[in-house]
Scaffold this motif. Structure first.
Motif, PDB file in Angstrom:
ATOM      1  N   ILE A 198     100.994 113.398   6.242  1.00 10.78           N
ATOM      2  CA  ILE A 198     102.098 112.440   6.121  1.00 10.78           C
ATOM      3  C   ILE A 198     103.433 113.117   5.777  1.00 10.78           C
ATOM      4  CG2 ILE A 198     100.703 110.384   5.707  1.00 10.78           C
ATOM      5  CD1 ILE A 198     101.085 110.752   2.725  1.00 10.78           C
ATOM      6  N   ILE A 199     103.528 114.398   6.081  1.00 11.57           N
ATOM      7  CA  ILE A 199     104.770 115.140   5.836  1.00 11.57           C
ATOM      8  C   ILE A 199     105.955 114.486   6.539  1.00 11.57           C
ATOM      9  CG2 ILE A 199     106.022 117.283   6.324  1.00 11.57           C
ATOM     10  CD1 ILE A 199     103.422 118.789   5.844  1.00 11.57           C
ATOM     11  N   HIS A 200     105.799 114.162   7.797  1.00 14.63           N
ATOM     12  CA  HIS A 200     106.925 113.613   8.559  1.00 14.63           C
ATOM     13  C   HIS A 200     107.425 112.311   7.950  1.00 14.63           C
ATOM     14  CE1 HIS A 200     109.619 112.836  11.865  1.00 14.63           C
ATOM     15  NE2 HIS A 200     109.097 111.626  11.973  1.00 14.63           N
ATOM     16  N   ALA A 201     106.518 111.418   7.599  1.00 17.13           N
ATOM     17  CA  ALA A 201     106.911 110.126   7.035  1.00 17.13           C
ATOM     18  C   ALA A 201     107.640 110.277   5.696  1.00 17.13           C
ATOM     19  CB  ALA A 201     105.681 109.238   6.853  1.00 17.13           C
ATOM     20  N   LEU A 202     107.381 111.369   4.999  1.00 15.38           N
ATOM     21  CA  LEU A 202     107.950 111.567   3.660  1.00 15.38           C
ATOM     22  C   LEU A 202     109.035 112.637   3.623  1.00 15.38           C
ATOM     23  CD1 LEU A 202     104.650 111.314   1.613  1.00 15.38           C
ATOM     24  CD2 LEU A 202     106.472 109.607   1.787  1.00 15.38           C
ATOM     25  N   LYS A 203     109.600 112.983   4.755  1.00  9.05           N
ATOM     26  CA  LYS A 203     110.541 114.107   4.794  1.00  9.05           C
ATOM     27  C   LYS A 203     111.728 113.909   3.860  1.00  9.05           C
ATOM     28  CE  LYS A 203     112.586 112.601   9.175  1.00  9.05           C
ATOM     29  NZ  LYS A 203     111.721 111.460   9.411  1.00  9.05           N
ATOM     30  N   GLU A 204     112.274 112.697   3.762  1.00  9.11           N
ATOM     31  CA  GLU A 204     113.406 112.468   2.858  1.00  9.11           C
ATOM     32  C   GLU A 204     112.967 112.489   1.398  1.00  9.11           C
ATOM     33  OE1 GLU A 204     114.648 111.105   6.821  1.00  9.11           O
ATOM     34  OE2 GLU A 204     112.890 110.621   5.621  1.00  9.11           O
ATOM     35  N   VAL A 205     111.807 111.901   1.130  1.00  5.98           N
ATOM     36  CA  VAL A 205     111.270 111.904  -0.238  1.00  5.98           C
ATOM     37  C   VAL A 205     110.983 113.333  -0.677  1.00  5.98           C
ATOM     38  CG1 VAL A 205     109.351 111.142  -1.688  1.00  5.98           C
ATOM     39  CG2 VAL A 205     110.339 109.561  -0.030  1.00  5.98           C
ATOM     40  N   ASP A 206     110.328 114.112   0.179  1.00  4.89           N
ATOM     41  CA  ASP A 206     110.051 115.519  -0.135  1.00  4.89           C
ATOM     42  C   ASP A 206     111.338 116.335  -0.238  1.00  4.89           C
ATOM     43  OD1 ASP A 206     107.293 115.224  -0.270  1.00  4.89           O
ATOM     44  OD2 ASP A 206     106.977 115.791   1.828  1.00  4.89           O
ATOM     45  N   GLY A 207     112.346 115.945   0.538  1.00  8.56           N
ATOM     46  CA  GLY A 207     113.613 116.672   0.521  1.00  8.56           C
ATOM     47  C   GLY A 207     114.310 116.634  -0.828  1.00  8.56           C
ATOM     48  N   SER A 208     114.070 115.580  -1.606  1.00  2.53           N
ATOM     49  CA  SER A 208     114.675 115.477  -2.938  1.00  2.53           C
ATOM     50  C   SER A 208     113.740 115.948  -4.048  1.00  2.53           C
ATOM     51  CB  SER A 208     115.090 114.026  -3.217  1.00  2.53           C
ATOM     52  OG  SER A 208     116.179 113.671  -2.413  1.00  2.53           O
ATOM     53  N   ALA A 209     112.489 116.188  -3.704  1.00  2.00           N
ATOM     54  CA  ALA A 209     111.517 116.630  -4.709  1.00  2.00           C
ATOM     55  C   ALA A 209     111.774 118.084  -5.097  1.00  2.00           C
ATOM     56  CB  ALA A 209     110.097 116.489  -4.159  1.00  2.00           C
ATOM     57  N   MET A 210     111.371 118.442  -6.296  1.00  2.00           N
ATOM     58  CA  MET A 210     111.469 119.829  -6.745  1.00  2.00           C
ATOM     59  C   MET A 210     110.291 120.642  -6.226  1.00  2.00           C
ATOM     60  SD  MET A 210     114.236 120.118  -8.536  1.00  2.00           S
ATOM     61  CE  MET A 210     115.019 118.924  -7.461  1.00  2.00           C
ATOM     62  N   ALA A 211     109.194 119.945  -5.881  1.00  2.00           N
ATOM     63  CA  ALA A 211     108.012 120.624  -5.336  1.00  2.00           C
ATOM     64  C   ALA A 211     107.160 119.606  -4.594  1.00  2.00           C
ATOM     65  CB  ALA A 211     107.198 121.270  -6.454  1.00  2.00           C
ATOM     66  N   TRP A 212     106.405 120.104  -3.611  1.00  2.00           N
ATOM     67  CA  TRP A 212     105.404 119.296  -2.927  1.00  2.00           C
ATOM     68  C   TRP A 212     104.058 119.945  -3.182  1.00  2.00           C
ATOM     69  CZ3 TRP A 212     103.503 120.826   2.386  1.00  2.00           C
ATOM     70  CH2 TRP A 212     102.408 120.053   2.757  1.00  2.00           C
ATOM     71  N   ALA A 213     103.151 119.185  -3.777  1.00  2.00           N
ATOM     72  CA  ALA A 213     101.800 119.664  -4.039  1.00  2.00           C
ATOM     73  C   ALA A 213     100.823 118.905  -3.154  1.00  2.00           C
ATOM     74  CB  ALA A 213     101.443 119.463  -5.513  1.00  2.00           C
ATOM     75  N   GLN A 214      99.726 119.576  -2.816  1.00  3.97           N
ATOM     76  CA  GLN A 214      98.689 118.947  -2.009  1.00  3.97           C
ATOM     77  C   GLN A 214      97.464 118.566  -2.829  1.00  3.97           C
ATOM     78  OE1 GLN A 214      98.023 120.855   1.902  1.00  3.97           O
ATOM     79  NE2 GLN A 214      99.705 122.218   1.323  1.00  3.97           N
ATOM     80  N   THR A 215      97.354 119.113  -4.047  1.00  2.00           N
ATOM     81  CA  THR A 215      96.201 118.821  -4.895  1.00  2.00           C
ATOM     82  C   THR A 215      96.656 118.580  -6.333  1.00  2.00           C
ATOM     83  OG1 THR A 215      95.814 121.126  -5.558  1.00  2.00           O
ATOM     84  CG2 THR A 215      94.760 120.377  -3.491  1.00  2.00           C
ATOM     85  N   PRO A 216      95.873 117.820  -7.082  1.00  2.00           N
ATOM     86  CA  PRO A 216      96.184 117.657  -8.504  1.00  2.00           C
ATOM     87  C   PRO A 216      96.196 118.994  -9.254  1.00  2.00           C
ATOM     88  CG  PRO A 216      94.673 115.953  -7.809  1.00  2.00           C
ATOM     89  CD  PRO A 216      94.782 116.938  -6.664  1.00  2.00           C
ATOM     90  N   GLU A 217      95.354 119.927  -8.823  1.00  2.77           N
ATOM     91  CA  GLU A 217      95.311 121.241  -9.476  1.00  2.77           C
ATOM     92  C   GLU A 217      96.637 121.980  -9.319  1.00  2.77           C
ATOM     93  OE1 GLU A 217      91.397 119.671  -8.681  1.00  2.77           O
ATOM     94  OE2 GLU A 217      92.955 120.159  -7.228  1.00  2.77           O
ATOM     95  N   GLN A 218      97.277 121.847  -8.170  1.00  2.00           N
ATOM     96  CA  GLN A 218      98.590 122.465  -7.980  1.00  2.00           C
ATOM     97  C   GLN A 218      99.623 121.836  -8.918  1.00  2.00           C
ATOM     98  OE1 GLN A 218      98.985 121.811  -3.730  1.00  2.00           O
ATOM     99  NE2 GLN A 218      98.654 123.991  -3.309  1.00  2.00           N
ATOM    100  N   VAL A 219      99.537 120.535  -9.117  1.00  2.00           N
ATOM    101  CA  VAL A 219     100.447 119.860 -10.048  1.00  2.00           C
ATOM    102  C   VAL A 219     100.240 120.411 -11.454  1.00  2.00           C
ATOM    103  CG1 VAL A 219     101.070 117.664 -11.139  1.00  2.00           C
ATOM    104  CG2 VAL A 219     100.624 117.756  -8.671  1.00  2.00           C
ATOM    105  N   VAL A 220      98.987 120.561 -11.861  1.00  2.00           N
ATOM    106  CA  VAL A 220      98.688 121.104 -13.189  1.00  2.00           C
ATOM    107  C   VAL A 220      99.288 122.493 -13.338  1.00  2.00           C
ATOM    108  CG1 VAL A 220      96.843 121.865 -14.753  1.00  2.00           C
ATOM    109  CG2 VAL A 220      96.658 119.668 -13.545  1.00  2.00           C
TER     110      VAL A 220
END
Length: 145
Positions: free
Chosen positions: A115-137
């Motif tokens: 769903i990268i394409h659908a969220l391109k603007e949301v991801d564009g303002s994010a400080m990071a994009w994670a794919q797993t909860p472990e990456q967030v941790v």
């Protein structure tokens, strides 16, 4: 450093619990907050204000009651994690991302590559994009120490 992290978005998987457990296992000084994650309770949040025959007005009342909590917790957080699942459309999560952007509150998006394409603007303002909860941790571990 003590952090308050707001967990926003998809409510059908245990990603919140995974992030909380991972952070606790590392001894991170983080307080986690979230919107109400019980779907039925969230939908009924405005029912105390009177019955509605039109679903639009029931949803409208409940959205406003829910926004009391959501707005306050986002304004108080140091960082937000915003999860988008692929099964449902999380319009509320997209709204939370926009609110974080308007406030200048950093956020991490958490979602599948599909769903990268659908969220391109949301991801564009994010400080990071994670794919797993472990990456967030891992991001929280790095930033909270």
């Amino acid at each position: 450093m003590s952090w308050t992290v707001y967990l926003s978005g998809e409510i059908h998987t245990n990603w919140r619990e995974q992030i909380i457990a991972g952070s606790e296992s590392l001894g991170l000084d983080i307080v986690f907050t979230s919107a109400v994650t019980d779907h039925a309770a969230s939908d009924a949040a405005g029912d105390c204000l009177g019955e509605e025959s039109d679903q639009f007005w029931r949803d409208h009342k409940s959205a406003k009651v829910n926004a009391i909590r959501t707005k306050t917790l986002i304004e108080q957080c140091d960082i937000a994690v915003i999860r988008f699942g692929d099964k449902y459309k999380q319009w509320n999560a997209a709204f939370d991302a926009g609110f974080c952007t308007a406030l200048g509150t950093p956020y991490i998006t958490l979602h599948d590559p599909s769903i990268i394409h659908a969220l391109k603007e949301v991801d564009g303002s994010a400080m990071a994009w994670a794919q797993t909860p472990e990456q967030v941790v891992e991001i929280l571990r790095y930033t909270a120490c």
